[in-house]
Design a protein around this motif. Structure first.
Motif, PDB file in Angstrom:
ATOM      1  N   HIS A 245       0.776  -1.247   0.010  1.00 33.10           N
ATOM      2  CA  HIS A 245      -0.069   0.111   0.043  1.00 33.10           C
ATOM      3  C   HIS A 245       0.933   1.365  -0.004  1.00 33.10           C
ATOM      4  N   ARG A 253       2.241  -3.760   5.159  1.00 40.26           N
ATOM      5  CA  ARG A 253       1.522  -4.753   4.523  1.00 40.26           C
ATOM      6  C   ARG A 253       2.411  -5.931   3.915  1.00 40.26           C
TER       7      ARG A 253
ATOM      8  N   ARG B 226     -10.031  -7.240  15.008  1.00 36.81           N
ATOM      9  CA  ARG B 226      -9.194  -6.231  14.867  1.00 36.81           C
ATOM     10  C   ARG B 226      -9.127  -5.213  15.989  1.00 36.81           C
ATOM     11  N   ASP B 239      -4.054   1.281   4.929  1.00 42.87           N
ATOM     12  CA  ASP B 239      -4.254   0.951   3.556  1.00 42.87           C
ATOM     13  C   ASP B 239      -4.597   2.375   2.834  1.00 42.87           C
ATOM     14  N   ASP B 261      -5.305   0.054   9.026  1.00 47.60           N
ATOM     15  CA  ASP B 261      -5.361  -1.429   8.477  1.00 47.60           C
ATOM     16  C   ASP B 261      -5.137  -2.315   9.708  1.00 47.60           C
ATOM     17  N   SER B 265      -6.467  -8.664  10.595  1.00 45.16           N
ATOM     18  CA  SER B 265      -7.763  -9.209   9.815  1.00 45.16           C
ATOM     19  C   SER B 265      -7.433 -10.166   8.691  1.00 45.16           C
ATOM     20  N   TYR B 268      -5.880  -9.457   5.293  1.00 42.57           N
ATOM     21  CA  TYR B 268      -4.624  -8.693   5.245  1.00 42.57           C
ATOM     22  C   TYR B 268      -3.890  -9.052   4.124  1.00 42.57           C
TER      23      TYR B 268
END
Ligand code: SF4
Ligand code: SF4
Ligand code: FES
Lengths: 281, 334
Positions: A245, A253, B226, B239, B261, B265, B268
């Motif tokens: 991201h 990420r 989360r 995100d 984010d 989750s 993910y």
């Protein structure tokens, strides 16, 4: 207020100068950077680097750059329509504006591997970031030894850059081998996995560097087969795909353990990611 | 020590609200939260640990990064950066350690994050020491303390008839120049730090525990809700997405936003094409734990946990990070 330093989350503006269908569901986008800052940023980038492409309104996504600056100022991306951003990109037309954020990440050590034989393994659209490696070798042919290119896809219609094969094959001391997992009518070439083809071709490991790219699972099996043929982890390079991201190590990420694909990579020696690749499988 | 009275503090705060965006503990339907305030009357001065950290004011849950305008084929892009200063009042010491942790990545690792840097630069943190550890708190086990002034600009501590005022930074001194204080003998009472000490193993002790069944034991009952990640002052995953805010007559207005984010989750790590490389709850809990106690300190320096205990009291199925830490200590046999 505006920021004193360049904002790494702000894309440069560009315009689609060309769009080409290169395989089933895969298009090659050529971007002309329209502002001086974007032109400067993309005047020098290296094989293996990536960038985020914005389809404004849909979002942005990261892609390996498939061009080299030496061959022209257009920045190219091979993109498969797989999600919201990529489907939106596929709906754009020549002349439409896009954003480009980058170039990001590290690159293949093309200087360091000069003088060595090279084996290139490209699978599907995963082969796209290896095209600049091929072009760099072609444009500096005397700097590298024997080159073996193994190019693969699930089916013939998914092979990318096939129209360049003639050009590649016309290069001295360079072989191109192509295979598909499943043939189809009219296909007279190899059928089978790239790893099987690799075993058949059985390239010498001496003074050789293997370069691979593709989905993590393919890389995993490519490394296994390379190992079987005697390649050690210090001889194999790969670029990794991951969901991203930010591209600047912040969003979290793309981590594999304490390493980040976006900032520690995307190009890694196999020896640097032993034990990490499993996390992406 | 320098002491100010509650009345003096209130009237000073009422001058600050005119000049800055002020955020302070407020009672919202029985929940104490750091929230924007317009007058000192809205602020609570006696509270435990606000239920959410100050993260939302430095790395907002939803933040507009860019405003994009498309007119025919032309596109313009504007950065969205607030232009007022911000004062966060009543910050618990752990909530100042939180941003300091994020600084190590968002400011100190190249390239710095433009938006976070901007919020940090425009913000002054006025702390309020805790008299004790609250439910779940373990700041003292991870380098903090209920009266720790580090990473604050000013620290207030309750004393008879008011608050002792410690100026920590230049920025803090400037801000409170107009606050009425008087010199007094004595010192504020030390907080009580009773509570169980939690063993925190160094990063290298975690390495061999990657394949341990600790993660199954604690992670199996996770709901992937989360909440632990959102309440955490140091969790920083985000995100990025576009939203179209206006469309018509040849003009499209778009906001590029970033939103919190969570590595906890379900999706993910779902890649384009559907493959999920962290498909189970235990491996996601493992990543969150390793991130805080091994990856973050190895990569950037500080631990990724300030011991605020919020994830512990928020978890609907009682997953307790201090129990994880206990198990890690036991397993590593140190
Ligand atoms: S963790 Fe420490 S500083 Fe934070 S609220 Fe609890 S006692 Fe106060
Ligand atoms: S991990 Fe839990 S205890 Fe540690 S800082 Fe985050 S919310 Fe607080
Ligand atoms: S893409 Fe954000 S950390 Fe790598």
């Amino acid at each position: 207020m505006s920021s004193a330093e360049a904002n790494p989350m702000r894309p440069y503006l560009g315009r689609l100068a060309g769009i080409e269908d290169i395989a089933a569901g895969i298009k090659l986008f050529q971007v002309e950077m329209t502002g001086p800052e974007g032109q400067a940023a993309f005047s020098e980038y290296k094989p293996g680097q990536f960038a985020f492409v914005s389809a404004f309104g849909a979002g942005e996504a990261p892609f390996g750059i498939t061009s080299t600056p030496r061959r022209g100022s257009l920045v190219e991306f091979a993109i498969a329509a797989l999600g919201h951003v990529t489907n939106t990109l596929h709906s754009l037309e020549v002349g439409d504006p896009v954003g480009v954020r980058g170039p990001l990440g590290n690159w293949f050590p093309m200087e360091e591997i000069k003088g060595r034989d090279i084996v290139i393994l490209g699978g599907g659209i995963g082969g796209a970031p290896l095209r600049p490696v091929v072009h760099t070798i072609l444009d500096n042919r005397v700097d590298y030894g024997h080159v073996t290119i193994l190019w693969a896809a699930r089916s013939p219609d998914l092979l990318v850059f096939t129209e360049e094969f003639d050009d590649w094959r016309a290069t001295p001391d360079l072989d191109v081998h192509v295979t598909v997992d499943r043939g189809e009518e009219g296909w007279t070439g190899n059928v089978g996995l790239i790893t099987q083809l690799l075993e058949q071709v059985n390239p010498s490991t001496e003074n050789t560097v293997a370069i691979t790219c593709g989905p993590p699972i393919m890389i995993h099996f490519a490394f296994l087969t390379l190992g079987k043929l005697g390649f050690n982890p210090e001889q194999s390079l790969t670029t990794l795909e991951a969901r991203m991201h930010c591209g600047i190590g912040k969003c979290g990420r793309c981590n594999m353990g304490e390493k980040f694909v976006c900032t520690d990579g995307p190009v890694f020696w196999q020896s640097d990611i032993v034990g990490f690749l499993e996390g992406l499988l | 020590m320098k002491v100010t009275t509650l009345d003096a503090l209130r009237s000073w705060l009422d001058t600050v609200v005119g000049e800055y965006d002020v955020v302070a503990p407020r009672d919202v339907d029985g929940h104490v939260l750091y929230r924007p305030v317009a007058t000192s009357g809205e602020i609570v001065f006696s509270y435990e640990r606000p239920e959410l950290s100050v993260k939302d004011y430095l790395l907002p849950a939803t933040e507009v990064l860019l405003r994009v305008e498309k007119r025919g084929g032309e596109v313009t892009v504007e950065e969205n950066l607030a232009d007022r200063g911000q004062v966060i009042f009543g910050v618990r010491p752990c909530d100042a350690h939180g941003p300091a942790t994020i600084d190590a990545l968002f400011l100190e690792q190249e390239p710095p994050d433009t938006y976070y840097s901007h919020h940090r630069a425009r913000t002054v943190l006025i702390g309020m020491a805790c008299p004790q550890l609250w439910e779940g708190c373990f700041c003292t086990s991870v380098g903090g303390a209920p009266d720790d002034a580090t990473h604050l600009d000013v620290l207030l501590r309750r004393v008879d008839g008011g608050f002792a005022v410690d100026t920590v930074t230049e920025k803090g001194a400037k801000l409170i120049a107009g606050l009425c204080v008087e010199e007094r003998d004595g010192a504020p009472d030390a907080p009580t730090t009773e509570g169980e000490a939690v063993p925190v193993m160094p990063p290298d002790a975690w390495r061999p525990l990657f394949g341990d069944n600790i993660w199954m034991r604690h992670g199996e009952r996770c709901l992937s809700c989360r909440i632990c990640t959102y309440v955490c002052p140091t969790c920083r995953c985000f995100d990025v997405a576009d939203r179209v805010v206006e469309q018509g007559a040849g003009i499209t207005r778009i906001e590029r936003i970033r939103v919190w984010d969570a590595c906890t989750s379900t999706n993910y790590r779902r890649a384009a094409g559907g493959h999920n490389s962290r498909p189970t709850k235990p491996v996601r809990l493992r990543n969150r734990s390793f991130c805080k106690f091994r990856y973050y300190p190895e990569d950037y320096g500080p631990l990724g946990c300030v011991g605020c205990g919020r994830c512990i009291v928020s978890c609907p199925v009682d997953i307790d990070i201090t129990e994880v830490l206990q198990d890690v200590a036991e397993r590593s046999g140190r």
